[in-house]
Write a protein that holds these residues in place. Structure first.
Motif, short mmCIF file in Angstrom:
data_model
loop_
_atom_site.label_atom_id
_atom_site.label_comp_id
_atom_site.label_asym_id
_atom_site.label_seq_id
_atom_site.Cartn_x
_atom_site.Cartn_y
_atom_site.Cartn_z
N PRO A 115 -38.83 -115.25 -80.90
CA PRO A 115 -40.09 -115.99 -80.78
C PRO A 115 -39.91 -117.40 -80.22
N GLU A 116 -38.83 -118.07 -80.62
CA GLU A 116 -38.56 -119.41 -80.09
C GLU A 116 -38.27 -119.36 -78.59
N LEU A 117 -37.47 -118.37 -78.17
CA LEU A 117 -37.14 -118.24 -76.75
C LEU A 117 -38.36 -117.90 -75.91
N LEU A 118 -39.31 -117.16 -76.49
CA LEU A 118 -40.53 -116.79 -75.76
C LEU A 118 -41.58 -117.89 -75.76
N GLY A 119 -41.35 -118.95 -76.52
CA GLY A 119 -42.33 -120.04 -76.58
C GLY A 119 -42.10 -121.07 -75.50
N GLY A 120 -43.13 -121.82 -75.22
CA GLY A 120 -43.00 -122.96 -74.33
C GLY A 120 -42.98 -122.60 -72.86
N GLU A 121 -42.45 -123.54 -72.08
CA GLU A 121 -42.53 -123.46 -70.63
C GLU A 121 -41.64 -122.38 -70.02
N HIS A 122 -40.69 -121.84 -70.78
CA HIS A 122 -39.78 -120.83 -70.24
C HIS A 122 -40.17 -119.40 -70.64
N ALA A 123 -41.33 -119.25 -71.19
CA ALA A 123 -41.77 -117.95 -71.69
C ALA A 123 -41.79 -116.89 -70.58
N ALA A 124 -42.22 -117.25 -69.40
CA ALA A 124 -42.30 -116.26 -68.31
C ALA A 124 -40.91 -115.75 -67.92
N ALA A 125 -39.94 -116.64 -67.83
CA ALA A 125 -38.59 -116.24 -67.46
C ALA A 125 -37.96 -115.36 -68.54
N VAL A 126 -38.15 -115.74 -69.79
CA VAL A 126 -37.61 -114.94 -70.89
C VAL A 126 -38.33 -113.59 -70.95
N GLY A 127 -39.65 -113.59 -70.79
CA GLY A 127 -40.41 -112.35 -70.79
C GLY A 127 -39.98 -111.41 -69.68
N ALA A 128 -39.72 -111.97 -68.50
CA ALA A 128 -39.26 -111.13 -67.38
C ALA A 128 -37.90 -110.53 -67.68
N ALA A 129 -37.01 -111.31 -68.27
CA ALA A 129 -35.69 -110.79 -68.65
C ALA A 129 -35.83 -109.71 -69.71
N LEU A 130 -36.68 -109.94 -70.69
CA LEU A 130 -36.91 -108.98 -71.77
C LEU A 130 -37.45 -107.66 -71.22
N ASN A 131 -38.34 -107.74 -70.25
CA ASN A 131 -38.93 -106.53 -69.66
C ASN A 131 -37.90 -105.65 -68.98
N GLY A 132 -36.77 -106.21 -68.60
CA GLY A 132 -35.72 -105.42 -67.96
C GLY A 132 -34.69 -104.86 -68.93
#
Length: 148
Positions: A115-132
């Motif tokens: 949840p911390e990694l998905l928060g804030g300004e880097h959420a899109a990058a982390v979400g994209a990595a998670l989706n893979g």
């Protein structure tokens, strides 16, 4: 007093599933088995890391779907790896930390840091990595967070 627990219908594997889940999830235990007249399990109750769960053998007609899952937050990659390996034994991996166990029940094995990694300004990058990912790779998510 009000309490909330999870109730899951099985065809006939409630006792075996309870044993499997109690062994796989740390700090878990079977709290009771109610038996039918023939000795087979009807209801199995357990605590999964302190959360009350009831498993009932109700017969066919109500298959599990991924519309409901059990989410387990764990500390660190080692525990993600251990629990993932245990729950996918005779099961199958899914996307983004989801899996289906040998009984057809859906789980999410999630590092508590997510949840911390998905928060804030880097959420899109982390979400994209998670989706893979299938099994969550915490170092990979940290790297995506740093790259932002």
């Amino acid at each position: 007093m009000t309490s909330v627990s999870t109730f899951i219908w099985f065809d006939s594997e409630a006792e075996q599933a309870a044993e499997f889940y109690a062994a796989a999830v740390p700090d878990s235990r079977i709290t009771g088995i109610t038996r039918n007249a023939d000795g087979s399990a009807f209801v199995a109750t357990l605590e999964l890391a302190g959360h009350a769960v009831t498993l009932m053998n109700g017969g066919p007609g109500h298959p599990h779907t991924d519309a409901a899952s059990i989410q387990v937050l764990v500390d660190g990659q080692d525990e993600v790896d251990r629990l993932w390996a245990a729950l996918t034994t005779d099961g199958k991996p899914g996307p983004c930390g989801w899996l289906t166990d040998r009984y057809g029940l859906s789980w999410q094995v999630v590092p508590s840091e997510l949840p911390e990694l998905l928060g804030g300004e880097h959420a899109a990058a982390v979400g994209a990595a998670l989706n893979g990912m299938s099994k969550i790779d915490l170092p990979g998510l940290r790297e995506a967070h740093l790259r932002g």
